[in-house]
Design a protein around this motif. Structure first.
Motif, PDB file in Angstrom:
ATOM      1  N   ASN A 133       0.836  -1.210   0.000  1.00 17.00           N
ATOM      2  CA  ASN A 133       0.000   0.000   0.000  1.00 17.00           C
ATOM      3  C   ASN A 133       0.866   1.253   0.000  1.00 17.00           C
ATOM      4  OD1 ASN A 133      -2.405  -1.444   0.107  1.00 17.00           O
ATOM      5  ND2 ASN A 133      -2.293  -1.624   2.332  1.00 17.00           N
ATOM      6  N   LEU A 191      -3.612   5.065  10.281  1.00 16.17           N
ATOM      7  CA  LEU A 191      -3.789   4.081   9.206  1.00 16.17           C
ATOM      8  C   LEU A 191      -2.630   3.092   9.116  1.00 16.17           C
ATOM      9  CD1 LEU A 191      -5.206   6.494   6.474  1.00 16.17           C
ATOM     10  CD2 LEU A 191      -6.484   4.764   7.739  1.00 16.17           C
ATOM     11  N   TYR A 229      -2.366   0.286  10.107  1.00 17.31           N
ATOM     12  CA  TYR A 229      -2.809  -1.080   9.791  1.00 17.31           C
ATOM     13  C   TYR A 229      -2.826  -1.361   8.304  1.00 17.31           C
ATOM     14  CZ  TYR A 229      -7.356   1.461   9.763  1.00 17.31           C
ATOM     15  OH  TYR A 229      -8.375   2.358   9.553  1.00 17.31           O
ATOM     16  N   ASN A 230      -2.706  -0.305   7.494  1.00 19.02           N
ATOM     17  CA  ASN A 230      -2.621  -0.532   6.047  1.00 19.02           C
ATOM     18  C   ASN A 230      -1.219  -0.954   5.614  1.00 19.02           C
ATOM     19  OD1 ASN A 230      -5.282   0.062   5.475  1.00 19.02           O
ATOM     20  ND2 ASN A 230      -4.897   2.246   5.123  1.00 19.02           N
ATOM     21  N   TYR A 231      -0.240  -0.798   6.484  1.00 20.45           N
ATOM     22  CA  TYR A 231       1.153  -0.935   6.030  1.00 20.45           C
ATOM     23  C   TYR A 231       1.897  -2.142   6.579  1.00 20.45           C
ATOM     24  CZ  TYR A 231      -0.164   3.859   5.070  1.00 20.45           C
ATOM     25  OH  TYR A 231      -0.849   4.965   4.648  1.00 20.45           O
ATOM     26  N   ILE A 232       1.493  -2.645   7.726  1.00 23.90           N
ATOM     27  CA  ILE A 232       2.183  -3.805   8.305  1.00 23.90           C
ATOM     28  C   ILE A 232       1.190  -4.964   8.386  1.00 23.90           C
ATOM     29  CG2 ILE A 232       3.480  -4.715  10.282  1.00 23.90           C
ATOM     30  CD1 ILE A 232       4.506  -1.973  10.852  1.00 23.90           C
ATOM     31  N   ARG A 248      -4.805 -10.355   7.190  1.00 23.50           N
ATOM     32  CA  ARG A 248      -4.818  -9.789   8.534  1.00 23.50           C
ATOM     33  C   ARG A 248      -6.204  -9.244   8.862  1.00 23.50           C
ATOM     34  NH1 ARG A 248      -2.710  -6.238   5.159  1.00 23.50           N
ATOM     35  NH2 ARG A 248      -3.074  -3.991   5.310  1.00 23.50           N
ATOM     36  N   ILE A 272      -8.497  -6.494  10.722  1.00 25.35           N
ATOM     37  CA  ILE A 272      -8.373  -5.118  11.202  1.00 25.35           C
ATOM     38  C   ILE A 272      -9.705  -4.724  11.832  1.00 25.35           C
ATOM     39  CG2 ILE A 272      -8.044  -2.705  10.527  1.00 25.35           C
ATOM     40  CD1 ILE A 272      -6.437  -3.882   8.069  1.00 25.35           C
ATOM     41  N   LEU A 309     -13.088   3.403  11.439  1.00 22.60           N
ATOM     42  CA  LEU A 309     -12.685   4.509  10.550  1.00 22.60           C
ATOM     43  C   LEU A 309     -12.847   4.126   9.083  1.00 22.60           C
ATOM     44  CD1 LEU A 309     -11.067   7.269  10.139  1.00 22.60           C
ATOM     45  CD2 LEU A 309      -9.031   5.844  10.074  1.00 22.60           C
TER      46      LEU A 309
END
Lengths: 258, 355
Positions: free
Chosen positions: A26, A67, A69-72, B209, B211, B215
């Motif tokens: 991402n 955000l 959580y978008n990267y790892i 994963r 999440i 948001l």
């Protein structure tokens, strides 16, 4: 000696750094020159090298790294502003074999979440808190943070932080180090190759202490905010070294007895 | 632990029922009149028997966010508080609703606003049934009227929370929390070891994963999510409306009351009948979803409905919306921790009848 060519240098076997397999593809939303991307990459490397993906639960804050959580590529919970340590407390208590970390900025950890930070550390929860301190609210557009330096300008301290009116910057790492619940408190940086290596070493130590259930680990990363500070990335790093590092000295503040 | 008959306070019944329902965690903060829940759990120390985690948080805010963290792991977690503490929890509750997490929240209501009083009230009805925090959402709200229901609604509440992935609230009050009655306790259930597919329990190679977040910066997607939530609430309205009726068959006048008020309306009903007034009672058990349809049906054959609440008149608005002008609706209530007597309820019914 044969001349070393560019093509030799970029050979895969000569790569000193690579993208961690736990970093997703991402596109990051961080501003150019911001330390968050580097901190993410180093954390992902450690999670990968320590085989932690299957047992990691990360908690993201409200702030620039909301955000994350978008990267790892690990399981993530997104907390309300300042509450990440409360979430992490429950996750760890309910699933003691997991590796649980929070990743929080200065507004999140040192202003609105001060109570959660202090009490989580005081209970000695077996979690890792990663605290990115860039002395400003980045996401909302450069407002004064609890860690903003005296005299430093921000959109809500346009004439510079007047400590007689606005209080002095809080040194959270020093505060939590006083609590018996913390086992490892250190202050690091990610703006140089040397800093990155030391941060990585600190993360590896924290993983070890977490595996040994020795209490709360707290790693502060003194970082930059080129956009919020209204500087180029290079200027911001120079300013950080000249102003932030003297106020927030790098190095270990508390280490467990071996 | 086997099925068992005990004499208990409502608050203690909730605590014991939570252990027996196989709850994974309780996170609380002391506040009158519900501190017995935390005290009972600390003394019972279920961590040593069932493995249930019990933790005294540093604030109601921390407690509800611990619930968020635990619920996001797919665990059966709960918290309890009383009115001022529930106000503090609203931030966490709206995040939990927005992240579609199951959990149980108990409100043992006391009089307000502000610090108010420590005596029983029903003045948190709006907050409980209309959302409470920011954004469009609802809790599923159960209103117990006895110590037995305090115990029973713990397991029911957890079941509904997981069925809909939505927070469930037990809206009780200081009277039911503090009074002692006999209560049948269910046998001990084992804590679930199931790993839920959406829960954050560490990412194995076999799935992407997970999440948990409330948001979404994309407005079109966020609106779709809002519509999904609304559809869920409509489904609750179809399937989960619960209520109880007393002498409604020939009733000309209907009391509508829940919890403590419903108990004293049962007595008021007898007194009114003794005086020749054909009174009945509808007791909503779920406050959201509200028994709208049934009240609308009953409106066709009643001369009026009197909502009796320990508040300035909150549920009465839902009664009015339910009957939609078909019959007269009024309200009688006491506030500030005062509980009306059945006699004064009957007097009020008489003046309502006179018009």
């Amino acid at each position: 000696m044969a001349e070393v060519t560019f093509n030799d240098i970029i050979k895969p076997e000569n790569l000193a750094y690579r993208k961690s397999a736990l970093m997703t593809d991402n596109v990051m939303h961080y501003c150019p020159g911001c330390g968050h991307g580097t901190a993410h990459q180093v954390l992902a490397e450690v999670l990968e090298e320590e085989n932690l993906q299957e047992r990691t639960v990360g908690i993201t804050p409200v702030g620039c790294s909301v955000l994350m959580y978008n990267y790892i590529d690990v399981d993530f919970q997104e907390a309300a502003h300042g509450r990440a340590p409360a979430l992490a407390t429950a996750v760890k208590r309910l699933m003691p074999d997991k590796f649980v970390f929070t990743y929080q900025g200065d507004g999140d950890l040192a202003a609105i979440g001060t109570a959660e930070t202090i009490h989580t550390c005081n209970r000695g929860e077996n979690i890792l808190i990663i605290f990115i301190n860039n002395g400003i609210y980045g996401m909302t557009g450069g407002q004064m943070a609890p860690t903003t330096l005296p005299g430093m300008k921000s959109s809500t301290s346009p004439y510079g932080r007047d400590v007689s009116m606005m209080g002095s910057p809080i040194k959270m790492a020093d505060i939590v180090a006083l609590l018996p619940g913390t086992c490892y408190v250190t202050r690091q940086s990610v703006n140089t190759a040397g800093g990155v290596r030391k941060f990585k070493k600190a993360l590896k130590k924290a993983v070890q202490y977490q595996n040994e259930k020795r209490g709360t680990c707290f790693i502060e990363v003194v970082s930059n905010c080129p956009s919020g500070w209204k500087m180029t990335p290079v200027e911001s790093n120079k300013w950080m070294e000249e102003n932030m590092f003297p106020f927030y000295p790098l190095g270990d503040i508390k280490v467990p007895a071996e | 632990m086997e099925k068992e008959l005990r004499l208990m306070k409502g608050n203690e019944a909730i605590a014991e029922a939570a252990i027996r329902a196989g709850a994974d965690g309780y996170f609380g903060y002391p506040i009158t009149p519900q501190s017995e829940i935390l005290e009972y759990l600390m003394e019972a120390n279920p961590q040593a028997t069932t493995g249930m985690v019990v933790l005294q948080a540093e604030s109601e805010v921390a407690a509800i966010n611990m619930v968020y963290g635990g619920a996001a792991c797919g665990k059966k977690v709960m918290t309890s508080s009383s009115s001022p503490g529930i106000s503090l929890k609203q931030e966490g509750i709206t995040y939990i609703a927005g992240a579609e997490l199951p959990c149980l929240i108990v409100n043992v209501v006391r009089g307000g606003p502000g610090l108010g009083t420590i005596q029983p009230a029903q003045s948190d009805y709006f907050q409980a049934t209309k959302g409470g925090g920011h954004g469009d959402y609802h809790l599923l709200v159960l209103a117990p009227a006895s110590v037995q229901e305090m115990a029973d609604f713990v397991e029911l509440g957890f079941d509904l929370a997981f069925k809909y992935r939505n927070p469930v609230m037990i809206l009780s009050d200081g009277a039911i929390g503090q009074m002692m009655e006999k209560v049948w306790l269910k046998p001990q259930k084992k804590r679930s070891e199931e790993i839920l597919p959406w829960a954050t329990t560490g990412k194995p190679a076999s799935r992407p994963r997970n999440i948990i977040t409330s948001l979404d910066l994309d407005s079109e997607r966020q609106e779709k999510f809002n519509l999904k939530l609304i559809a869920k609430y409509r489904e609750m309205e179809e399937n989960e409306v619960r209520f109880e009726e007393f002498m409604t068959d020939d009733a000309e006048y209907l009391f509508v009351a829940y919890g403590t008020s419903a108990r004293l309306c049962q007595k008021a009903l007898q007194l009114a009948r003794a005086e020749g007034i054909k009174a009945g009672l509808l007791r909503p058990i779920t406050l959201f979803p509200f028994p709208k349809k049934r009240l609308n049906e009953l409106a066709d054959r009643t001369k009026g409905m009197l909502a009796v609440e320990m508040s300035a008149g909150q549920m009465v608005e839902d009664v009015m919306l339910s009957v939609n002008g078909k019959t007269r609706v009024s309200h009688y209530g006491r506030m500030g921790g005062m509980i009306p007597t059945p006699e004064e309820v009957v007097e009020n019914l008489k003046s309502f009848i006179k018009g």
